[in-house]
Design an enzyme around this catalytic site. Sequence first.
Site, PDB file in Angstrom:
ATOM      1  N   CYS A   2     -43.947 -27.836  78.782  1.00 37.60           N
ATOM      2  CA  CYS A   2     -43.053 -28.990  79.255  1.00 37.60           C
ATOM      3  C   CYS A   2     -41.973 -29.556  78.220  1.00 37.60           C
ATOM      4  CB  CYS A   2     -44.022 -30.168  79.712  1.00 37.60           C
ATOM      5  SG  CYS A   2     -45.222 -29.890  80.695  1.00 37.60           S
ATOM      6  N   ARG A  27     -39.910 -22.963  76.598  1.00 32.26           N
ATOM      7  CA  ARG A  27     -41.321 -23.595  76.562  1.00 32.26           C
ATOM      8  C   ARG A  27     -41.970 -23.198  77.664  1.00 32.26           C
ATOM      9  NH1 ARG A  27     -41.580 -27.492  72.443  1.00 32.26           N
ATOM     10  NH2 ARG A  27     -43.444 -28.672  73.544  1.00 32.26           N
ATOM     11  N   TRP A  75     -44.571 -28.196  83.499  1.00 36.32           N
ATOM     12  CA  TRP A  75     -45.401 -26.852  83.533  1.00 36.32           C
ATOM     13  C   TRP A  75     -46.582 -27.426  84.037  1.00 36.32           C
ATOM     14  CZ3 TRP A  75     -50.252 -25.183  81.696  1.00 36.32           C
ATOM     15  CH2 TRP A  75     -50.452 -23.796  81.573  1.00 36.32           C
ATOM     16  N   ASN A 100     -45.363 -35.421  78.809  1.00 35.74           N
ATOM     17  CA  ASN A 100     -45.834 -34.256  78.063  1.00 35.74           C
ATOM     18  C   ASN A 100     -47.300 -34.237  77.929  1.00 35.74           C
ATOM     19  OD1 ASN A 100     -43.323 -33.056  78.695  1.00 35.74           O
ATOM     20  ND2 ASN A 100     -43.246 -32.655  76.475  1.00 35.74           N
ATOM     21  N   GLY A 101     -48.425 -33.540  78.351  1.00 40.78           N
ATOM     22  CA  GLY A 101     -49.654 -33.578  77.954  1.00 40.78           C
ATOM     23  C   GLY A 101     -50.652 -33.872  79.045  1.00 40.78           C
ATOM     24  N   GLU A 483     -53.031  -7.114  70.140  1.00 42.09           N
ATOM     25  CA  GLU A 483     -51.736  -7.549  70.369  1.00 42.09           C
ATOM     26  C   GLU A 483     -51.026  -6.948  71.356  1.00 42.09           C
ATOM     27  OE1 GLU A 483     -48.523 -10.176  69.557  1.00 42.09           O
ATOM     28  OE2 GLU A 483     -50.387 -10.507  69.578  1.00 42.09           O
ATOM     29  N   LYS A 487     -49.153  -8.336  74.574  1.00 43.67           N
ATOM     30  CA  LYS A 487     -47.730  -8.235  74.873  1.00 43.67           C
ATOM     31  C   LYS A 487     -47.193  -7.741  76.288  1.00 43.67           C
ATOM     32  CE  LYS A 487     -46.083 -10.341  71.391  1.00 43.67           C
ATOM     33  NZ  LYS A 487     -47.354 -11.233  71.679  1.00 43.67           N
ATOM     34  N   GLU A 490     -48.482  -9.927  79.018  1.00 44.31           N
ATOM     35  CA  GLU A 490     -47.521 -11.164  79.117  1.00 44.31           C
ATOM     36  C   GLU A 490     -46.438 -11.032  79.754  1.00 44.31           C
ATOM     37  OE1 GLU A 490     -48.052 -14.114  75.158  1.00 44.31           O
ATOM     38  OE2 GLU A 490     -47.391 -12.001  74.691  1.00 44.31           O
ATOM     39  N   HIS A 506     -69.156   3.439  75.540  1.00 52.23           N
ATOM     40  CA  HIS A 506     -69.898   2.473  75.689  1.00 52.23           C
ATOM     41  C   HIS A 506     -69.255   1.392  76.969  1.00 52.23           C
ATOM     42  CE1 HIS A 506     -72.523   2.731  72.257  1.00 52.23           C
ATOM     43  NE2 HIS A 506     -71.404   3.062  71.726  1.00 52.23           N
ATOM     44  N   LYS A 605     -44.375 -21.241  75.837  1.00 59.11           N
ATOM     45  CA  LYS A 605     -44.188 -20.950  74.351  1.00 59.11           C
ATOM     46  C   LYS A 605     -45.003 -21.749  73.470  1.00 59.11           C
ATOM     47  CE  LYS A 605     -42.159 -18.677  71.019  1.00 59.11           C
ATOM     48  NZ  LYS A 605     -42.673 -17.570  70.737  1.00 59.11           N
TER      49      LYS A 605
END
Length: 610
Positions: A2, A27, A75, A100-101, A483, A487, A490, A506, A605
């Site tokens: 947001c 964001r 968002w 926001n929130g 990581e 990526k 994402e 396993h 973000k």
Amino acid sequence: MCGIIAVASQRDIAPILIEGLKRLEYRGYDSAGLAVLDKQENLSRVRARGKVQELALALEKKTLLGKIGLAHTRWATHGQPSEHNAHPHIFEDKLALVHNGIIENFNQLKQELAHKNYQFTSETDTEVVVYCLGEELKRTPSLLEAVQKTIARLEGTFALAVISKEKPNNIIATRRGSPLVLGLGIGENYIASDVLALLPFTQEIIILEEGDIAVVSRDEYEIYDEQGNKVNRPIRKTDLSVQSVSKGNFKHFMQKEIFEQSHAVCSAIEGRLLQDDIQDAVFGANASDIFDRTKNVQIVACGTSYHAGLVAKNWIENIAGIPCQVEIASEIRYRREVVPAGTLFVALSQSGETADTLAALRGLKSEHYCGTLGICNVPESALVRESKCVLLTHAGPEIGVASTKAFTTQLVALLMLTHCLGKRNDKAKTDEMQIVAHLRKLPALLEETLKLEETIERYSAYFEEKQHTLFIGRGTNYAIAKEGALKLKEISYIHAEAYPAGELKHGPLALVDKHMPVVVVASYDAMLDKLKSNIHEVMARNGEVILIAEEGMNLELGTDLKLVEVPKGGPLLSPILLTLPLQQLAYHVALRKGTDVDQPRNLAKSVTVE
């Protein structure tokens, strides 16, 4: 997540609001809207699903003239992305509000309002807030007092901005658990959730503290604390500039930020390395006392920062000889902790506003913690202000949602921490404590690694039709594999998972066939021979291996694999060097898939809500 921008000015502000929203696009959001009060004190609003450009096109069809107003990128949390769920929300054409929130008790408040025959036009928690405020205004003639009474009823996190016919020259803004800054201009003042929204207009800012309420007009402002007392907050000048958040000659912010990593690392170490030492003072004035008492380290983080913590666990335990635990912030908050005496709490966050990480920091209860250390990229952030010790990574603005240079500079910061802790411990491995000398070499090695892009771009073609990928590694490289998988998922939306290579038999080996690419992350260490066996296991099942490895390892694996060799960095630097090809692989696969590299779907973000 947001974004908010609000402006009180002597000029028409719709173009300013749109420009501010464009600065906040990184964001993450799914809809946008704005509202202004005109000269006749009429409240007008335009909203649109999708990108800010859609809002700008809608605005061309409906002229909004006004010198005070607010805008928002949303968002979705409560209710799907849609125009009717987009902010601002309005009460009886009298006031408009953006938020926001997350309001945790919105259902209870909504039921109370429903009993008073209020009709809701959205599924959002935000609309409940604007109705509560409107209801309060019927009893309280002062908008400021109405806001104070309304937020006292709210449970959860919020940053709010309000305009009203009752006070047509003022914006009222307040925050609890979600960032908000006040910008000071010439003949106009601003409210924003992020300094970046203000860069085209001003570099003078005031960071609102937790619970603050600001009353802002074009010529003046007042700030009240949580108890209603008028307070002064320091005026700061941000070092950021419009040029620092432009793409330059690159196609995407992510690509630019990948190639900025050598420069970012230079900034991270500049002025912090002595000939063969790193002074404790780089972490803060009281760092020496805290490090002297540190017998254990607990790292708390989310997402990419969590992976940096996993790498650091290996460094801190294997090199410095100190126990280290790494926790996901959203998990540690909700369970009983057993904290050994002398534990240093380390919070990692790129933005410094990550809700779960901040909540974990604020919720520390054990007397066994000897101190808190925040490692962060944003000097104005809550994490920086609330940690006893701080190390800024100096990576510069990172706009792409998928973190790149923020991750590598976090690793640099954690290497410096390893040095400072290790020099106090007789059990530290002296041959591997040559951290300063290695850090000096790192920028040049990163430049060499970035030259591998052509090879990686060629290999990315193999992933174009793939839907699943497996990443494997051992030791620190398992964290780097995690990581790399993050990526890829994402920004390309390929399902990717990472496993310790020793776990293949396993369970994960059942997935391997000619349709499953397996990315292997390898460095020259004691487990290399075992990793070679794992690679043979994959190749024996027709798995396609993409090997990201240090050069000169004499792998003897045949020609049936795709090999990317990074410069030899040794156990200290190889995790950082091996990261860059994984970032570039994700980037080029995403290009082939045609996804939105900088603003991937459903992601934000800065995750400022739980």
